[in-house]
Design a protein around this motif. Structure first.
Motif, PDB file in Angstrom:
ATOM      1  N   ALA A 125     -23.290  84.104 -24.604  1.00 53.31           N
ATOM      2  CA  ALA A 125     -24.183  82.942 -24.540  1.00 53.31           C
ATOM      3  C   ALA A 125     -25.339  83.123 -23.565  1.00 53.31           C
ATOM      4  O   ALA A 125     -26.461  82.668 -23.834  1.00 53.31           O
ATOM      5  CB  ALA A 125     -23.381  81.689 -24.180  1.00 53.31           C
ATOM      6  N   GLU A 126     -25.127  83.764 -22.445  1.00 54.93           N
ATOM      7  CA  GLU A 126     -26.179  83.912 -21.437  1.00 54.93           C
ATOM      8  C   GLU A 126     -27.149  85.033 -21.754  1.00 54.93           C
ATOM      9  O   GLU A 126     -28.187  85.156 -21.104  1.00 54.93           O
ATOM     10  CB  GLU A 126     -25.550  84.153 -20.061  1.00 54.93           C
ATOM     11  N   ALA A 127     -26.830  85.828 -22.764  1.00 56.26           N
ATOM     12  CA  ALA A 127     -27.666  87.001 -23.065  1.00 56.26           C
ATOM     13  C   ALA A 127     -28.801  86.700 -24.030  1.00 56.26           C
ATOM     14  O   ALA A 127     -29.704  87.530 -24.185  1.00 56.26           O
ATOM     15  CB  ALA A 127     -26.793  88.122 -23.631  1.00 56.26           C
ATOM     16  N   TRP A 128     -28.774  85.544 -24.686  1.00 58.83           N
ATOM     17  CA  TRP A 128     -29.731  85.266 -25.755  1.00 58.83           C
ATOM     18  C   TRP A 128     -30.287  83.850 -25.645  1.00 58.83           C
ATOM     19  O   TRP A 128     -29.570  82.908 -25.308  1.00 58.83           O
ATOM     20  CB  TRP A 128     -29.039  85.394 -27.122  1.00 58.83           C
ATOM     21  N   GLU A 129     -31.559  83.716 -25.971  1.00 62.42           N
ATOM     22  CA  GLU A 129     -32.153  82.395 -26.124  1.00 62.42           C
ATOM     23  C   GLU A 129     -31.792  81.840 -27.502  1.00 62.42           C
ATOM     24  O   GLU A 129     -31.612  82.587 -28.455  1.00 62.42           O
ATOM     25  CB  GLU A 129     -33.673  82.470 -25.957  1.00 62.42           C
ATOM     26  N   LEU A 130     -31.670  80.523 -27.583  1.00 62.20           N
ATOM     27  CA  LEU A 130     -31.321  79.802 -28.813  1.00 62.20           C
ATOM     28  C   LEU A 130     -29.893  80.105 -29.276  1.00 62.20           C
ATOM     29  O   LEU A 130     -29.575  80.006 -30.461  1.00 62.20           O
ATOM     30  CB  LEU A 130     -32.309  80.128 -29.945  1.00 62.20           C
ATOM     31  N   PHE A 131     -29.023  80.455 -28.347  1.00 66.82           N
ATOM     32  CA  PHE A 131     -27.645  80.806 -28.694  1.00 66.82           C
ATOM     33  C   PHE A 131     -26.960  79.668 -29.447  1.00 66.82           C
ATOM     34  O   PHE A 131     -26.328  79.886 -30.494  1.00 66.82           O
ATOM     35  CB  PHE A 131     -26.867  81.147 -27.424  1.00 66.82           C
ATOM     36  N   GLU A 132     -27.067  78.442 -28.934  1.00 66.28           N
ATOM     37  CA  GLU A 132     -26.355  77.319 -29.543  1.00 66.28           C
ATOM     38  C   GLU A 132     -26.873  77.017 -30.948  1.00 66.28           C
ATOM     39  O   GLU A 132     -26.134  76.470 -31.775  1.00 66.28           O
ATOM     40  CB  GLU A 132     -26.478  76.076 -28.654  1.00 66.28           C
ATOM     41  N   LEU A 133     -28.119  77.369 -31.210  1.00 61.06           N
ATOM     42  CA  LEU A 133     -28.706  77.074 -32.511  1.00 61.06           C
ATOM     43  C   LEU A 133     -28.151  77.968 -33.610  1.00 61.06           C
ATOM     44  O   LEU A 133     -28.086  77.567 -34.774  1.00 61.06           O
ATOM     45  CB  LEU A 133     -30.229  77.233 -32.423  1.00 61.06           C
ATOM     46  N   PHE A 134     -27.739  79.190 -33.250  1.00 61.41           N
ATOM     47  CA  PHE A 134     -27.381  80.173 -34.271  1.00 61.41           C
ATOM     48  C   PHE A 134     -25.942  80.674 -34.228  1.00 61.41           C
ATOM     49  O   PHE A 134     -25.431  81.144 -35.244  1.00 61.41           O
ATOM     50  CB  PHE A 134     -28.320  81.390 -34.177  1.00 61.41           C
ATOM     51  N   ASN A 135     -25.268  80.618 -33.086  1.00 59.47           N
ATOM     52  CA  ASN A 135     -24.002  81.328 -32.998  1.00 59.47           C
ATOM     53  C   ASN A 135     -22.907  80.716 -33.867  1.00 59.47           C
ATOM     54  O   ASN A 135     -22.095  81.448 -34.444  1.00 59.47           O
ATOM     55  CB  ASN A 135     -23.516  81.396 -31.550  1.00 59.47           C
ATOM     56  N   THR A 136     -22.872  79.398 -33.990  1.00 69.90           N
ATOM     57  CA  THR A 136     -21.830  78.785 -34.818  1.00 69.90           C
ATOM     58  C   THR A 136     -21.944  79.247 -36.258  1.00 69.90           C
ATOM     59  O   THR A 136     -20.937  79.582 -36.910  1.00 69.90           O
ATOM     60  CB  THR A 136     -21.907  77.253 -34.737  1.00 69.90           C
ATOM     61  N   ARG A 137     -23.173  79.301 -36.772  1.00 68.25           N
ATOM     62  CA  ARG A 137     -23.352  79.800 -38.136  1.00 68.25           C
ATOM     63  C   ARG A 137     -22.954  81.272 -38.223  1.00 68.25           C
ATOM     64  O   ARG A 137     -22.318  81.693 -39.191  1.00 68.25           O
ATOM     65  CB  ARG A 137     -24.797  79.637 -38.594  1.00 68.25           C
ATOM     66  N   ASN A 138     -23.335  82.072 -37.220  1.00 67.63           N
ATOM     67  CA  ASN A 138     -22.959  83.488 -37.239  1.00 67.63           C
ATOM     68  C   ASN A 138     -21.443  83.641 -37.285  1.00 67.63           C
ATOM     69  O   ASN A 138     -20.904  84.470 -38.031  1.00 67.63           O
ATOM     70  CB  ASN A 138     -23.503  84.191 -35.996  1.00 67.63           C
ATOM     71  N   ALA A 139     -20.762  82.853 -36.473  1.00 67.85           N
ATOM     72  CA  ALA A 139     -19.302  82.938 -36.445  1.00 67.85           C
ATOM     73  C   ALA A 139     -18.702  82.506 -37.781  1.00 67.85           C
ATOM     74  O   ALA A 139     -17.723  83.099 -38.256  1.00 67.85           O
ATOM     75  CB  ALA A 139     -18.765  82.065 -35.309  1.00 67.85           C
ATOM     76  N   THR A 140     -19.302  81.508 -38.406  1.00 62.96           N
ATOM     77  CA  THR A 140     -18.833  81.065 -39.716  1.00 62.96           C
ATOM     78  C   THR A 140     -19.019  82.153 -40.761  1.00 62.96           C
ATOM     79  O   THR A 140     -18.120  82.434 -41.567  1.00 62.96           O
ATOM     80  CB  THR A 140     -19.593  79.795 -40.145  1.00 62.96           C
ATOM     81  N   GLU A 141     -20.198  82.783 -40.757  1.00 60.67           N
ATOM     82  CA  GLU A 141     -20.484  83.868 -41.703  1.00 60.67           C
ATOM     83  C   GLU A 141     -19.523  85.033 -41.479  1.00 60.67           C
ATOM     84  O   GLU A 141     -19.002  85.627 -42.433  1.00 60.67           O
ATOM     85  CB  GLU A 141     -21.928  84.338 -41.546  1.00 60.67           C
ATOM     86  N   ALA A 142     -19.304  85.397 -40.211  1.00 57.19           N
ATOM     87  CA  ALA A 142     -18.424  86.516 -39.902  1.00 57.19           C
ATOM     88  C   ALA A 142     -16.985  86.221 -40.335  1.00 57.19           C
ATOM     89  O   ALA A 142     -16.308  87.082 -40.923  1.00 57.19           O
ATOM     90  CB  ALA A 142     -18.483  86.814 -38.401  1.00 57.19           C
ATOM     91  N   TYR A 143     -16.499  85.027 -40.037  1.00 61.94           N
ATOM     92  CA  TYR A 143     -15.135  84.638 -40.404  1.00 61.94           C
ATOM     93  C   TYR A 143     -14.960  84.712 -41.921  1.00 61.94           C
ATOM     94  O   TYR A 143     -13.963  85.258 -42.421  1.00 61.94           O
ATOM     95  CB  TYR A 143     -14.875  83.228 -39.887  1.00 61.94           C
ATOM     96  N   THR A 144     -15.944  84.163 -42.654  1.00 62.78           N
ATOM     97  CA  THR A 144     -15.845  84.142 -44.112  1.00 62.78           C
ATOM     98  C   THR A 144     -15.854  85.547 -44.685  1.00 62.78           C
ATOM     99  O   THR A 144     -15.116  85.862 -45.634  1.00 62.78           O
ATOM    100  CB  THR A 144     -17.033  83.338 -44.688  1.00 62.78           C
ATOM    101  N   GLU A 145     -16.674  86.416 -44.125  1.00 65.92           N
ATOM    102  CA  GLU A 145     -16.737  87.801 -44.611  1.00 65.92           C
ATOM    103  C   GLU A 145     -15.459  88.574 -44.298  1.00 65.92           C
ATOM    104  O   GLU A 145     -14.881  89.217 -45.190  1.00 65.92           O
ATOM    105  CB  GLU A 145     -17.930  88.519 -43.976  1.00 65.92           C
ATOM    106  N   LEU A 146     -15.010  88.521 -43.052  1.00 60.69           N
ATOM    107  CA  LEU A 146     -13.883  89.346 -42.634  1.00 60.69           C
ATOM    108  C   LEU A 146     -12.556  88.816 -43.136  1.00 60.69           C
ATOM    109  O   LEU A 146     -11.584  89.574 -43.287  1.00 60.69           O
ATOM    110  CB  LEU A 146     -13.871  89.461 -41.112  1.00 60.69           C
ATOM    111  N   GLU A 147     -12.499  87.521 -43.421  1.00 60.44           N
ATOM    112  CA  GLU A 147     -11.269  86.924 -43.937  1.00 60.44           C
ATOM    113  C   GLU A 147     -10.845  87.559 -45.248  1.00 60.44           C
ATOM    114  O   GLU A 147      -9.644  87.664 -45.545  1.00 60.44           O
ATOM    115  CB  GLU A 147     -11.484  85.422 -44.115  1.00 60.44           C
ATOM    116  N   TRP A 148     -11.809  88.003 -46.050  1.00 61.67           N
ATOM    117  CA  TRP A 148     -11.524  88.503 -47.391  1.00 61.67           C
ATOM    118  C   TRP A 148     -11.612  90.015 -47.490  1.00 61.67           C
ATOM    119  O   TRP A 148     -11.683  90.562 -48.589  1.00 61.67           O
ATOM    120  CB  TRP A 148     -12.474  87.843 -48.398  1.00 61.67           C
ATOM    121  N   GLU A 149     -11.608  90.705 -46.390  1.00 65.04           N
ATOM    122  CA  GLU A 149     -11.623  92.179 -46.457  1.00 65.04           C
ATOM    123  C   GLU A 149     -10.314  92.701 -47.078  1.00 65.04           C
ATOM    124  O   GLU A 149      -9.233  92.162 -46.862  1.00 65.04           O
ATOM    125  CB  GLU A 149     -11.767  92.751 -45.045  1.00 65.04           C
TER     126      GLU A 149
END
Length: 345
Positions: free
Chosen positions: A321-345
């Protein structure tokens, strides 16, 4: 130099107007400009989208354009703001590039509204009279593509990933609605997409060859990079973010794989899609690999622990979180995308 602007208004709300540039009609003198205004050129130039109306036309001294920084010989970058699109920035929230050859010019990404595209066009015209032969779009996201119609109106070829046109058609209405909501009706007036054609492998600007590489799904499913052979400058689009939080809209594992391949192009410098504007290979790749690696590792651990998506996204990659600007705006979506992708590997 003089330019022509046309008042563009909403038919349903005629008090909402914006002065729109008529690109490609610049003249050296006011008298020449007035002659163009009084002729048929403007009336016969293109069509106006439904719900809009053209009003007064007039000549003016060419307005100031976007700030361009020369990062290598005849290679320029406009540094977009690290922010969400809003009425103040009108969608000027991504980097744009300009490469000037001996016979023509290429533009790489064009901002998030027609107004930003017009300002980019003015900046180019203040530096060179050469024709703008190509607009190269690095991927489908609206903050990179919505200024392209300005250049298309002057005859520039708009090119991108082979799948870009289809992806844009699929998302067009949601992108237009979403960015108009962010920027406001006045600032967004006249914005419409320019559908790209598949990019060639090379573009010759006259004594200057650009190499275009199409990538598998990574940041998006439509990523493309541009390498200027004369200076070794690589325009990486949003395959590389700097300071600005990365946004995942393609494939997490694919993105990590593409980052391993980028060094094979042996660029001298890298222009990211956000931030920079100029990075070394290490500056470009190390933070990206770290964040995406943490995103992958945390997501895999959450799946191993049997966590539900709603619980996982509350903590996945939060150590970044401290390494990037706009973290709160994007990270939840990134985590959702990652979970959905890796769940079905």
């Amino acid at each position: 130099m003089f330019e022509i602007v046309v008042t563009l208004c909403l038919m349903a709300e005629p008090d909402i107007c914006r002065p729109q540039l008529a690109p490609g009609l610049e003249t050296d003198t006011r008298a020449e400009c007035e002659a163009v205004v009084s002729g048929d050129t403007i009336r016969n130039r293109g069509t106006v989208a439904d719900g809009l109306v053209l009003g007064e036309k007039h000549c003016q001294t060419m307005a100031d354009g976007l700030e361009l920084t020369e990062i290598a010989d005849n290679v320029f970058v406009h540094l977009g703001r690290i922010a969400e699109a809003d009425p103040a920035n009108r969608g000027d929230v991504s980097n744009a590039g300009v490469i000037i050859g001996e016979t023509s010019i290429a533009v790489i990404d064009t901002g998030g509204s027609r107004a930003v595209g017009e300002a980019l066009y003015r900046a180019i015209r203040q530096r060179s009279p050469l024709p703008i032969s190509h607009v190269i779009l690095t991927h489908v996201h609206p903050d990179h593509i919505f200024g392209a119609s300005v250049f298309a109106e002057t005859g520039a070829r708009v090119v991108g990933h082979p799948g870009l046109s289809r992806a844009l058609l699929d998302r067009e209405q949601s992108y237009l609605t979403g960015f108009e909501d962010l920027i406001g009706k006045r600032g967004f007036l006249g914005t419409r997409p320019a559908l790209p054609e598949p990019a060639p492998q090379e573009i010759d600007l006259g004594g200057r060859i650009l190499t275009l590489n199409v990538w598998p799904a990574a940041h998006t499913t439509t990523d493309l990079t541009v390498l200027d052979s004369a200076t070794g400058t690589l325009f990486a689009g949003d395959l590389v973010f700097h300071q600005h939080m990365p946004a995942l809209d393609g494939s997490l594992t694919g993105w990590l794989h593409v980052l391993e391949l980028l060094p094979e192009l042996k660029p001298s410098r890298i222009v990211p899609g956000h931030g920079g504007p100029v990075l070394t290979m290490e500056e470009a790749l190390t933070p990206m690999r770290r964040y995406l690696g943490v995103l992958e590792a945390d997501t895999r651990q959450a799946l191993k622990n049997g966590e539900r998506l709603g619980d996982a996204v509350k903590h996945v990659a939060h150590s970044e979180a401290e390494a990037w600007e706009l973290f709160e705006l994007f990270n939840t979506r990134n985590a959702t995308e990652a979970y959905t992708e890796l769940e079905w590997e």
